[in-house]
Scaffold this active site. Structure first.
Site, PDB file in Angstrom:
ATOM      1  N   ASP A  96     134.225  37.451  23.046  1.00 27.07           N
ATOM      2  CA  ASP A  96     133.642  38.230  24.134  1.00 27.07           C
ATOM      3  C   ASP A  96     133.451  37.296  25.334  1.00 27.07           C
ATOM      4  O   ASP A  96     133.396  36.064  25.174  1.00 27.07           O
ATOM      5  CB  ASP A  96     132.298  38.794  23.667  1.00 27.07           C
ATOM      6  CG  ASP A  96     131.512  39.449  24.777  1.00 27.07           C
ATOM      7  OD1 ASP A  96     132.085  40.271  25.502  1.00 27.07           O
ATOM      8  OD2 ASP A  96     130.320  39.118  24.926  1.00 27.07           O
ATOM      9  N   LYS A 121     136.484  47.511  20.680  1.00 30.42           N
ATOM     10  CA  LYS A 121     137.007  46.146  20.525  1.00 30.42           C
ATOM     11  C   LYS A 121     137.595  45.960  19.123  1.00 30.42           C
ATOM     12  O   LYS A 121     138.602  45.256  18.959  1.00 30.42           O
ATOM     13  CB  LYS A 121     135.906  45.122  20.772  1.00 30.42           C
ATOM     14  CG  LYS A 121     135.459  45.011  22.211  1.00 30.42           C
ATOM     15  CD  LYS A 121     134.476  43.861  22.380  1.00 30.42           C
ATOM     16  CE  LYS A 121     133.952  43.755  23.792  1.00 30.42           C
ATOM     17  NZ  LYS A 121     133.062  42.595  23.984  1.00 30.42           N
TER      18      LYS A 121
END
Length: 252
Positions: free
Chosen positions: A10, A172
């Site tokens: 991330d 994700k």
């Protein structure tokens, strides 16, 4: 042989510090991972328009997951897939933002659009993500319930005062699964590091999910391990500890 073949990172609150910078130790250890055969993929809620500079700073040419999975690139020059929101939904989302006096933003194929940029014709662009922000957290919770009732959207959060909306099933985790299929890597051979609700599914699906110390309590409870905060080089420390299996303090 290193324990993980793919490292999913991330950006905000994780690889980036609070000044939206990548520290030298983080850059150094990401480079060490790459040079030792680990594929490093960014998995971010950001669009390519605002994430590309960080990819370049890390000198990565591996697959990237942008917009919480709505846009996936095989290489910096090779698009793999995109997933779009419906025009009708953009119209309704914009109306909802206006009615609640919420800040909004979003990403189309070509543009990063924020509230002051909005033109009525923008509703017809090819949108992949729409975001809402309001410091009234109670209102955000109510809006989340409203959007969930529509039944065909994926709603997540990168902070308690915002909502990030994509097509149903786009996360994700979805993006990294696609990357794994491209590279013939099993999810159990993936280590992911994140800090927020939009990382939650990914952290719980991979071989090792690492939460930042600055993550929410829910994310930390769901993760396998917890590293230091984004202000204390948590990504660098996690790479040392869980990929190279060495003590980060030895390398300070």
């Amino acid at each position: 042989m290193l324990p993980y073949r793919l490292l999913a990172l991330d950006l905000d609150g994780t690889t980036l510090n609070d000044n939206k910078e990548i520290s030298f130790p983080t850059k150094y250890w990401v480079k060490q991972a790459v040079e030792n055969g680990v594929i490093v993929s960014i998995a971010t809620g950001r669009g390519r328009q605002t994430a590309e500079a960080f990819r370049k700073e890390l000198s990565l040419s591996s697959p990237m997951v942008f917009l919480n999975g709505a846009e996936i690139w095989k290489t910096p020059a090779d698009l793999f897939e995109r997933h779009y929101l419906k025009t009708q939904d953009i119209f309704r989302l914009h109306r909802l933002a206006t009615q609640t006096d919420s800040w909004f933003w979003g990403f189309t194929v070509d543009r990063f659009i924020r509230k002051p940029d909005w033109q009525d014709e923008d509703v017809n662009d090819r949108w992949m993500k729409f975001g809402l922000l309001n410091n009234n957290v109670t209102l955000i919770k109510e809006l989340k319930l409203e959007l969930e009732s529509w039944g065909h959207l994926e709603i997540t959060q990168s902070a308690e005062n915002n909502l990030e909306i994509s097509a149903k099933g786009i996360t994700k985790e979805y993006g990294i699964r696609k990357v794994c299929s491209l590279l013939d890597i099993e999810l159990e051979n993936v280590m992911a590091i994140g800090d927020s609700f939009n990382d939650l599914q990914l952290l719980t699906s991979v071989g090792l999910g690492v939460a930042m110390e600055n993550a929410s309590d829910e994310v930390k409870r769901a993760a396998d391990k917890i590293t230091s905060s984004n202000e204390k080089d948590g990504v660098a420390r996690a790479i040392c500890q869980y990929i190279f299996e060495i003590d980060y303090r030895e390398k300070l």
